[in-house]
Every structure is written in C-alpha cells, then in structure tokens.
Design a protein around this motif. Structure first.
Motif, PDB file in Angstrom:
ATOM      1  N   HIS A 130       0.800  -1.228   0.000  1.00  0.00           N
ATOM      2  CA  HIS A 130       0.000   0.000   0.000  1.00  0.00           C
ATOM      3  C   HIS A 130       0.834   1.280   0.000  1.00  0.00           C
ATOM      4  O   HIS A 130       0.373   2.305  -0.480  1.00  0.00           O
ATOM      5  CB  HIS A 130      -0.943   0.022   1.212  1.00  0.00           C
ATOM      6  CG  HIS A 130      -2.107  -0.905   1.074  1.00  0.00           C
ATOM      7  ND1 HIS A 130      -2.011  -2.261   1.296  1.00  0.00           N
ATOM      8  CD2 HIS A 130      -3.397  -0.672   0.725  1.00  0.00           C
ATOM      9  CE1 HIS A 130      -3.198  -2.823   1.095  1.00  0.00           C
ATOM     10  NE2 HIS A 130      -4.047  -1.887   0.748  1.00  0.00           N
ATOM     11  N   ASN A 131       2.022   1.238   0.583  1.00  0.00           N
ATOM     12  CA  ASN A 131       2.856   2.449   0.654  1.00  0.00           C
ATOM     13  C   ASN A 131       3.706   2.542  -0.610  1.00  0.00           C
ATOM     14  O   ASN A 131       4.878   2.146  -0.632  1.00  0.00           O
ATOM     15  CB  ASN A 131       3.747   2.414   1.907  1.00  0.00           C
ATOM     16  CG  ASN A 131       2.924   2.423   3.180  1.00  0.00           C
ATOM     17  OD1 ASN A 131       1.806   2.933   3.192  1.00  0.00           O
ATOM     18  ND2 ASN A 131       3.454   1.848   4.236  1.00  0.00           N
ATOM     19  N   LEU A 132       3.119   3.077  -1.664  1.00  0.00           N
ATOM     20  CA  LEU A 132       3.761   3.124  -2.974  1.00  0.00           C
ATOM     21  C   LEU A 132       4.348   4.508  -3.247  1.00  0.00           C
ATOM     22  O   LEU A 132       3.833   5.518  -2.756  1.00  0.00           O
ATOM     23  CB  LEU A 132       2.749   2.769  -4.069  1.00  0.00           C
ATOM     24  CG  LEU A 132       2.029   1.435  -3.902  1.00  0.00           C
ATOM     25  CD1 LEU A 132       0.971   1.267  -4.981  1.00  0.00           C
ATOM     26  CD2 LEU A 132       3.010   0.273  -3.929  1.00  0.00           C
ATOM     27  N   ASP A 133       5.398   4.530  -4.048  1.00  0.00           N
ATOM     28  CA  ASP A 133       6.015   5.792  -4.456  1.00  0.00           C
ATOM     29  C   ASP A 133       5.079   6.518  -5.427  1.00  0.00           C
ATOM     30  O   ASP A 133       4.740   5.974  -6.482  1.00  0.00           O
ATOM     31  CB  ASP A 133       7.354   5.486  -5.142  1.00  0.00           C
ATOM     32  CG  ASP A 133       8.115   6.751  -5.522  1.00  0.00           C
ATOM     33  OD1 ASP A 133       7.543   7.858  -5.410  1.00  0.00           O
ATOM     34  OD2 ASP A 133       9.276   6.624  -5.937  1.00  0.00           O
ATOM     35  N   PRO A 134       4.656   7.732  -5.087  1.00  0.00           N
ATOM     36  CA  PRO A 134       3.737   8.455  -5.984  1.00  0.00           C
ATOM     37  C   PRO A 134       4.373   8.824  -7.330  1.00  0.00           C
ATOM     38  O   PRO A 134       3.672   9.159  -8.276  1.00  0.00           O
ATOM     39  CB  PRO A 134       3.373   9.712  -5.182  1.00  0.00           C
ATOM     40  CG  PRO A 134       4.456   9.865  -4.175  1.00  0.00           C
ATOM     41  CD  PRO A 134       4.970   8.487  -3.871  1.00  0.00           C
ATOM     42  N   LYS A 135       5.698   8.739  -7.421  1.00  0.00           N
ATOM     43  CA  LYS A 135       6.393   9.067  -8.674  1.00  0.00           C
ATOM     44  C   LYS A 135       6.685   7.821  -9.509  1.00  0.00           C
ATOM     45  O   LYS A 135       7.480   7.878 -10.442  1.00  0.00           O
ATOM     46  CB  LYS A 135       7.697   9.791  -8.360  1.00  0.00           C
ATOM     47  CG  LYS A 135       7.508  11.113  -7.633  1.00  0.00           C
ATOM     48  CD  LYS A 135       8.834  11.731  -7.275  1.00  0.00           C
ATOM     49  CE  LYS A 135       8.622  13.018  -6.472  1.00  0.00           C
ATOM     50  NZ  LYS A 135       9.906  13.595  -6.033  1.00  0.00           N
ATOM     51  N   ALA A 136       6.051   6.707  -9.182  1.00  0.00           N
ATOM     52  CA  ALA A 136       6.310   5.459  -9.904  1.00  0.00           C
ATOM     53  C   ALA A 136       5.946   5.591 -11.372  1.00  0.00           C
ATOM     54  O   ALA A 136       5.037   6.345 -11.740  1.00  0.00           O
ATOM     55  CB  ALA A 136       5.505   4.328  -9.273  1.00  0.00           C
TER      56      ALA A 136
END
Length: 195
Positions: A130-136
């Motif tokens: 759930h804690n994903l990099d928003p710049k992926a």
C-alpha cells in the motif's frame, strides 16, 4: 498432579526437536508468475535472511513504486533466532517436567508464535503493498499490491503466491504432535482406573 505418560513426553520431545530445522530451512516463500516470467520468480524468507530472485523482484516492483526488498526490511531477523531458541528450550523443559501444565504451556507458546508470525506477515504485506512511491512509472488508480497472506492472488498481470515453506511445514508437524499428545492425555484422563 499425575505426570504425563512416557509416550506423550516423547511426543513433546519430538515436537521440540522439530523446531531445530527452522535454523537451516526457509520458513516462508513468495512466488510470482507472469507471461514474461513463465518459470516464476521466487523469494524465500529464512530465520535471518532472504534468498531467491530478490533482485529481479525488486526490478519489477520498482516500476509500480514498491519499496526495495532487503534484509533490512525485516527487523525480526535480529531476534528471531533467539525466539526460536527459546521455544526449543521450553519444549525440552516441558519434556523433562512431564506434567500436563507443561504440555499445555508449550502448545500455547507454539500457537502464539504461529499467530504472531501470521500477523507480522500480514502487516508487512499490507505496508509493502500500500505504501507506494507516488512518482512510480506505472500507476493504477486505487490499485494496491499487497501479496496474499496465504494462497494465490492476481496482481496486474502477475499471479502471486505466498505460503509456508519447508521449515514452517516441519513446525506445523511438531504442533500436530502436541495436539496428539493433548488428545491422548485427555483420553487417558477419562479412562477409569481398574484394579
């Protein structure tokens, strides 16, 4: 209090000894399959380290913004060897003591350990998925990538599997021996004594 039968004490001893292989065998596994990885990618979790295709999994996960997987993600690796050692010691003590309370106490510790592992694995999977990099590079609105706790789950074009590995299956076998000892003890207690 009446002591346990010799047979039940031997079951306790064997159950305690089945914990030892957890030092030398993987405890958990996570596998991924996709069209581009038909042979699958596999990560194994040991008592104090990770093995398998960890680098390849990190390469794939980087595109969807998942954190880098490494031994440092698992603070449990620092103390799990001592927890396992404590369980072995408690099992050996239960064998020597040979009383009903020692059997039930050892089984309770094994059960608590098992539940604790499942809760910890769920917590890790939730945070990781759930804690994903928003710049992926790849973002799917509302999508999370939490691996299954046990079993299979579709994650985009990947099929993910998570479940016990060799060491955990041996531990489960030891817990089953303790259940057998408890059942036998109850049966022996209910049989009326004959002169």
């Amino acid at each position: 209090m009446k002591p346990l039968s010799l047979f039940n004490r031997i079951l306790i001893l064997i159950a305690a000894l089945t914990i030892i292989p957890s030092y030398f065998t993987p405890l958990w596994q996570i596998s991924l399959w996709a069209p581009q990885y038909p042979e699958g990618l596999n990560m194994k979790i040991w008592i104090d380290h990770l093995s398998g295709n960890v680098d390849q999994i990190n390469g794939v996960n980087h595109y969807i913004g998942m954190r880098h997987i490494g031994d440092e993600m698992f603070p449990e690796f620092c103390f799990l060897i001592y927890v396992i050692g404590g369980l072995i010691a408690m099992g050996l003590a239960a064998f020597v003591i040979g009383r009903r309370w020692s059997l039930y106490g050892f089984f309770a510790l094994i059960a608590l350990f098992g539940m604790g592992v499942l809760v910890d694995m769920y917590r890790w999977g939730y945070q990781y998925g759930h804690n994903l990099d928003p710049k992926a590079a790849i973002k799917v609105e509302g999508m999370s990538y939490q691996p299954p706790l046990i079993g299979y789950k579709e994650l985009l074009n990947f099929l993910a599997y998570s479940g016990p590995d060799t060491g955990s299956w041996i531990l489960i076998g030891g817990a089953c021996l303790l259940i057998l000892a408890i059942v036998r003890d109850k049966m022996e207690k209910s049989i009326p004594l004959t002169k």
